[in-house]
Design a protein around this motif. Structure first.
Motif, PDB file in Angstrom:
ATOM      1  N   PRO A   1       0.846  -1.322   0.080  1.00  0.00           N
ATOM      2  CA  PRO A   1       0.027   0.037   0.158  1.00  0.00           C
ATOM      3  C   PRO A   1       0.770   1.200  -0.058  1.00  0.00           C
ATOM      4  O   PRO A   1       1.840   1.446   0.767  1.00  0.00           O
ATOM      5  N   PRO A   2       0.443   2.479  -0.627  1.00  0.00           N
ATOM      6  CA  PRO A   2       1.106   3.482  -0.874  1.00  0.00           C
ATOM      7  C   PRO A   2       1.625   4.412   0.570  1.00  0.00           C
ATOM      8  O   PRO A   2       2.612   4.712   0.724  1.00  0.00           O
ATOM      9  N   GLN A   3       0.522   3.933   1.714  1.00  0.00           N
ATOM     10  CA  GLN A   3       1.154   4.765   2.710  1.00  0.00           C
ATOM     11  C   GLN A   3       2.259   4.210   3.786  1.00  0.00           C
ATOM     12  O   GLN A   3       2.756   4.568   4.689  1.00  0.00           O
ATOM     13  N   CYS A   4       2.773   3.069   3.055  1.00  0.00           N
ATOM     14  CA  CYS A   4       3.929   2.262   3.962  1.00  0.00           C
ATOM     15  C   CYS A   4       5.150   2.897   3.749  1.00  0.00           C
ATOM     16  O   CYS A   4       5.425   3.707   2.850  1.00  0.00           O
ATOM     17  N   GLN A   5       5.799   2.816   4.818  1.00  0.00           N
ATOM     18  CA  GLN A   5       7.294   3.327   4.915  1.00  0.00           C
ATOM     19  C   GLN A   5       8.336   2.367   3.980  1.00  0.00           C
ATOM     20  O   GLN A   5       8.377   1.071   4.416  1.00  0.00           O
ATOM     21  N   PRO A   6       8.721   2.632   2.679  1.00  0.00           N
ATOM     22  CA  PRO A   6       9.579   1.622   1.907  1.00  0.00           C
ATOM     23  C   PRO A   6      10.938   1.644   2.316  1.00  0.00           C
ATOM     24  O   PRO A   6      11.774   0.491   1.877  1.00  0.00           O
ATOM     25  N   ASN A   7      11.493   2.560   3.084  1.00  0.00           N
ATOM     26  CA  ASN A   7      13.024   2.666   3.174  1.00  0.00           C
ATOM     27  C   ASN A   7      13.357   1.872   4.586  1.00  0.00           C
ATOM     28  O   ASN A   7      12.753   2.152   5.482  1.00  0.00           O
ATOM     29  N   PHE A   8      14.454   1.190   4.553  1.00  0.00           N
ATOM     30  CA  PHE A   8      14.875   0.445   5.564  1.00  0.00           C
ATOM     31  C   PHE A   8      16.308   0.615   5.825  1.00  0.00           C
ATOM     32  O   PHE A   8      17.092   0.887   4.760  1.00  0.00           O
ATOM     33  N   ASN A   9      17.238   0.325   6.924  1.00  0.00           N
ATOM     34  CA  ASN A   9      18.465   0.230   7.179  1.00  0.00           C
ATOM     35  C   ASN A   9      18.936  -1.357   7.602  1.00  0.00           C
ATOM     36  O   ASN A   9      18.267  -1.760   8.562  1.00  0.00           O
ATOM     37  N   THR A  10      20.147  -1.563   7.256  1.00  0.00           N
ATOM     38  CA  THR A  10      20.691  -2.747   7.762  1.00  0.00           C
ATOM     39  C   THR A  10      21.173  -2.307   9.196  1.00  0.00           C
ATOM     40  O   THR A  10      21.471  -1.134   9.321  1.00  0.00           O
ATOM     41  N   PHE A  11      21.505  -3.348   9.903  1.00  0.00           N
ATOM     42  CA  PHE A  11      22.234  -2.837  11.047  1.00  0.00           C
ATOM     43  C   PHE A  11      23.666  -2.968  10.543  1.00  0.00           C
ATOM     44  O   PHE A  11      24.012  -3.164   9.387  1.00  0.00           O
ATOM     45  N   TYR A  12      24.610  -2.653  11.253  1.00  0.00           N
ATOM     46  CA  TYR A  12      26.056  -2.381  11.048  1.00  0.00           C
ATOM     47  C   TYR A  12      26.572  -3.591  10.650  1.00  0.00           C
ATOM     48  O   TYR A  12      26.797  -4.554  11.430  1.00  0.00           O
ATOM     49  N   LEU A  13      26.908  -3.685   9.265  1.00  0.00           N
ATOM     50  CA  LEU A  13      27.685  -4.570   8.638  1.00  0.00           C
ATOM     51  C   LEU A  13      29.267  -4.563   8.938  1.00  0.00           C
ATOM     52  O   LEU A  13      29.884  -3.546   8.839  1.00  0.00           O
ATOM     53  N   GLU A  14      29.831  -5.573   9.161  1.00  0.00           N
ATOM     54  CA  GLU A  14      31.212  -5.377   9.913  1.00  0.00           C
ATOM     55  C   GLU A  14      32.000  -6.244   8.568  1.00  0.00           C
ATOM     56  O   GLU A  14      32.042  -5.945   7.550  1.00  0.00           O
ATOM     57  N   PHE A  15      32.719  -6.975   8.624  1.00  0.00           N
ATOM     58  CA  PHE A  15      33.587  -7.952   7.702  1.00  0.00           C
ATOM     59  C   PHE A  15      33.202  -9.449   7.483  1.00  0.00           C
ATOM     60  O   PHE A  15      33.131 -10.157   8.273  1.00  0.00           O
ATOM     61  N   GLY A  16      33.168  -9.562   6.304  1.00  0.00           N
ATOM     62  CA  GLY A  16      33.048 -11.177   5.669  1.00  0.00           C
ATOM     63  C   GLY A  16      31.729 -11.977   6.288  1.00  0.00           C
ATOM     64  O   GLY A  16      31.898 -13.093   6.429  1.00  0.00           O
ATOM     65  N   SER A  17      30.803 -11.265   6.421  1.00  0.00           N
ATOM     66  CA  SER A  17      29.421 -12.129   7.118  1.00  0.00           C
ATOM     67  C   SER A  17      28.604 -12.002   5.811  1.00  0.00           C
ATOM     68  O   SER A  17      28.748 -11.690   4.822  1.00  0.00           O
ATOM     69  N   ALA A  18      27.342 -13.056   6.011  1.00  0.00           N
ATOM     70  CA  ALA A  18      26.581 -13.176   5.157  1.00  0.00           C
ATOM     71  C   ALA A  18      25.078 -13.318   5.793  1.00  0.00           C
ATOM     72  O   ALA A  18      24.893 -14.051   6.686  1.00  0.00           O
ATOM     73  N   TYR A  19      24.025 -12.611   5.308  1.00  0.00           N
ATOM     74  CA  TYR A  19      22.708 -12.774   5.969  1.00  0.00           C
ATOM     75  C   TYR A  19      21.462 -12.882   5.011  1.00  0.00           C
ATOM     76  O   TYR A  19      21.767 -12.545   3.811  1.00  0.00           O
ATOM     77  N   THR A  20      20.784 -13.516   5.295  1.00  0.00           N
ATOM     78  CA  THR A  20      19.349 -13.668   4.771  1.00  0.00           C
ATOM     79  C   THR A  20      18.353 -12.558   5.264  1.00  0.00           C
ATOM     80  O   THR A  20      18.165 -12.833   6.466  1.00  0.00           O
ATOM     81  N   TYR A  21      17.847 -11.685   4.437  1.00  0.00           N
ATOM     82  CA  TYR A  21      16.706 -10.875   5.080  1.00  0.00           C
ATOM     83  C   TYR A  21      15.328 -11.375   4.661  1.00  0.00           C
ATOM     84  O   TYR A  21      15.202 -11.286   3.317  1.00  0.00           O
ATOM     85  N   ILE A  22      14.448 -11.558   5.429  1.00  0.00           N
ATOM     86  CA  ILE A  22      13.095 -11.908   4.895  1.00  0.00           C
ATOM     87  C   ILE A  22      12.145 -11.082   4.886  1.00  0.00           C
ATOM     88  O   ILE A  22      12.239 -10.003   6.120  1.00  0.00           O
ATOM     89  N   VAL A  23      11.628 -10.685   4.012  1.00  0.00           N
ATOM     90  CA  VAL A  23      10.689  -9.579   3.695  1.00  0.00           C
ATOM     91  C   VAL A  23       9.423 -10.183   3.908  1.00  0.00           C
ATOM     92  O   VAL A  23       8.725 -11.064   3.295  1.00  0.00           O
ATOM     93  N   GLN A  24       8.505  -9.761   5.231  1.00  0.00           N
ATOM     94  CA  GLN A  24       7.298 -10.308   5.389  1.00  0.00           C
ATOM     95  C   GLN A  24       6.148  -9.210   5.482  1.00  0.00           C
ATOM     96  O   GLN A  24       6.539  -8.025   5.789  1.00  0.00           O
TER      97      GLN A  24
END
Length: 708
Positions: free
Chosen positions: A536-559
């Protein structure tokens, strides 16, 4: 020999100043160009990594092989001064050609920002690099030897200090250029389309090379210039060949032995030449073990940088990227050379220990070997923190429940129950041949079998959501992310396609209940935007990751939240690097100390032990050990595939120690000489002989005594 009034400055010839400034500019120019070369190959010419690396190493090896050519030209034809000037001109032209080859507007007639005919750029850049290799290699042995030539007899102390200052100039030049050139590259420039500014990044080194040349020519009136003495190398080769042939001819017991194998050349060649060749061959013989040092030394650019990518770059408040660790070496050199020269060596001398050149070089080898032992210890610490990746015919599986039901998953020998929005703690490892059946079920519904085939040697994520819905995703990550970056992928649980933009990179059209591939980002906080027709148009579409360090990998689930707006849940796939990059400083420190006692001393030793007409030849011999060292790395890295990186470090350390023992034994039997004295003795004898010829009675008294 053209002599000019020698101006002096603190007891040093003033001409030295010009030579040191010239070397500084030349090294700035060379390292500046080398720093961006590999990126130019991959990004502008778009060669793949392997071809780029091969061309790059070939270029570096050429730069250390051409000194032999330069030394020949200098010692036998043009003399050092003219060689330096003429090859510097070749060098400047090469830099300019390379710079022109990187202007995309050169062939970009339709102004779309990519060159229309790449071959033109490739040919130009290869011509440019060939000229540069000839130039930089050709003047290398001449500049250091020419500097040594400026000193008078009895200025040994100043001359040794000069080789240290000279080495300092090399490292100051390379340090500044490795910092500055990448800054120039990221500038935007272009006539019709803006893009990374390679012409500027290659052009600044070219301009500096021109400055180096001008500075050098300005000092022309002050230099001591020695006349070249005919084709020395030809004479040397012929004389050695004749000695071996002659020795072979007289191999029977009937002929008396001679003191040295080169004495078999006496029938044909004069004593002076034979004694000069003896000096050179004795030093060259000592050089045989030396490439092993360079084999270790040159790995800081490759292996050690790769080690840094598995470490964390947060050092206190500052953050450093893995490829910036190499500058530690140059910074330490600039600090350590003066300390060794002004503090350590005088202290050792005060204690009454005779720290000769060859002893210093042996100590340098031990230090480099220690550095690799330290690198191995650090590697073992890193290995403890590294995730286990699948090897051979193993398969790794992680289950991620992205639905709202509790799911049961049965795997060979394992039973897993996952609540909504949760994952198994770690990857489970299975033998690919024993992965007979995987079943998923949820309370009150039938069992579903997972029928996908799993690729051996890979990690997989099994996404499950409703009673009989699943999706197998190949992770594609079976090592830590490169360059210490962080991998991020998104899983879509909406029904429509979603597109995500994250700091300039786009994850386009991720389908429903599926995962995107990983994209990689350097450390820091990254913002991302989620867009979909379903939001829906009223939703906030912008997000931030938490602080990324070095050499990691993450899966972000959009729900979907209750109000249909998206929210994000994060799961860790590969944990961030924990071992601090500061732990690399001890190994860099040891290696740098090794370099100071080994390399500076080697330059100076090569100069001081060479006869006057072969100074450049020996400098070239010294540089040849560097080239051979590079080749050793390529062979060892190619031949021995170690499962454990620390084992390779220990192997190198052990090899160098063995070589060091051999070198120490060889050095025990080396007697230091003063070429100038030996040559003066020959001059003296020649004078006597001339007098004898012109005045037969002059020597008769002495002769009668000899016969008695």
């Amino acid at each position: 020999m053209g002599m000019s009034k020698s101006h002096s400055f603190f007891g040093y010839p003033l001409s030295i100043f010009f030579i040191v400034v010239n070397e500084f500019c030349e090294r700035f120019s060379y390292y500046g160009m080398r720093a961006i070369l590999i990126l130019y190959f991959t990004n502008f010419i778009s060669w793949d990594d392997n071809l780029s690396t091969a061309i790059y190493h070939t270029f570096v090896a050429l730069c250390y092989l051409t000194p032999i050519l330069g030394a020949l030209i200098a010692d036998s034809w043009l003399g050092k001064f003219k060689t330096i000037v003429s090859l510097s001109i070749v060098y400047t032209i090469g830099q300019a050609v390379t710079s022109v080859s990187s202007i995309n507007d050169l062939t970009d007639h339709n102004h779309d920002g990519t060159p229309d005919s790449l071959p033109v750029h490739v040919v130009l850049s290869l011509i440019g690099l060939a000229l540069i290799a000839l130039g930089t290699g050709g003047i290398k042995p001449c500049v250091s030897a020419f500097g040594g030539d400026q000193f008078e007899e009895g200025q040994e102390k100043q001359r040794n200090r000069f080789f240290s200052i000279f080495y300092l100039a090399i490292n100051a030049g390379s340090l500044l250029s490795t910092i500055i050139t990448p800054m120039l590259r990221v500038q935007q420039c272009g006539i019709h389309s803006k893009q990374a500014c390679y012409p500027l990044a290659f052009g600044v080194p070219a301009a500096l090379m021109a400055v180096a040349l001008i500075v050098f020519v300005l000092g022309s009136g002050m230099y001591k210039k020695f006349k070249p003495q005919g084709n020395i190398m030809g004479k040397v080769a012929k004389c050695i060949g004749f000695a071996i042939k002659n020795r072979f001819r007289h191999r029977s017991k009937a002929f008396p032995k001679r003191e040295h194998w080169l004495d078999w050349a006496k029938e044909k060649y004069d004593e002076r030449l034979i004694s000069q060749i003896k000096m050179v061959t004795r030093v060259m013989f000592l050089y045989i073990p030396l490439p092993m040092f360079w084999a270790l030394f040159d790995q800081q650019g490759s292996r050690w940088t790769l080690q840094a990518t598995t470490m964390s770059g947060k050092i206190g408040a500052v953050e450093i990227q893995p490829d910036q660790m190499q500058t530690v070496n140059a910074i330490l050199i600039v600090i350590m050379v003066p300390i060794f020269d002004a503090v350590l060596y005088p202290l050792i001398a005060k204690c009454g220990f005779n720290f000769t050149s060859l002893k210093k070089m042996a100590v340098g080898m031990v230090l480099a070997s220690m550095a690799f032992v330290v690198a191995a210890i650090v590697q073992v610490e890193i290995d403890k923190t590294l995730p286990v990746f699948p090897k051979g015919n193993e398969v790794q599986i992680k289950v991620l429940n992205i639905g709202n039901n509790t799911m049961n998953i049965s795997l060979p020998g394992e039973m897993v129950t996952l609540g909504p929005m949760s994952q198994t703690n770690a990857f489970m490892t299975f033998d690919v041949n024993k992965l007979t059946r995987i079943n998923i079920s949820s309370p009150g519904s039938p069992v579903t079998a997972v029928t996908d085939d799993f690729k051996q040697g890979q990690r997989h994520t099994l996404l499950v959501w409703a009673p009989n819905h699943y999706q197998v995703v190949k992770d594609g990550l079976n090592q830590k992310p490169e360059k210490g970056e962080n991998g991020i992928r998104f899983v879509n649980t909406f029904n429509e396609l979603i597109t995500i933009t994250m700091s300039g990179k786009v994850y386009a059209n991720i389908s429903s209940y599926n995962a995107s591939t990983y994209q990689f980002f350097p450390s820091g906080i990254k913002g991302f935007t989620i867009s979909s027709t379903e939001i829906p148009p009223q939703c906030q579409p912008n997000f931030n990751t938490f602080y990324l360090e070095f050499g990691s990998a993450y899966t972000y689930i959009v729900q979907r939240k209750n109000d249909s707006c998206p929210e994000v849940k994060v799961f860790e796939d590969i944990s961030a690097n924990t071992v601090n990059m500061a732990l690399q400083i001890p190994q860099y420190f040891l290696l740098t100390c090794g370099e100071v006692v080994f390399s500076v001393t080697g330059l100076e030793f090569s100069y001081s032990q060479a006869p006057s007409n072969m100074k450049s030849v020996l400098q070239a011999g010294w540089l040849l050990t560097v080239a051979v060292g590079n080749i050793i790395v390529l062979i060892v890295a190619g031949a021995g595939q170690f499962s454990k990186q620390w084992a390779e470090y220990i192997l190198f350390a052990a090899l160098l120690l063995v070589v060091c023992v051999i070198f120490a034994i060889m050095a025990r039997f080396y007697t230091y000489i003063n070429p100038a004295e030996i040559e003066a003795q020959f001059d003296e004898d020649e004078k006597k002989n001339r007098l004898e010829k012109s005045n037969p009675y002059f020597m008769s008294g002495a002769n009668s005594q000899k016969q008695m």
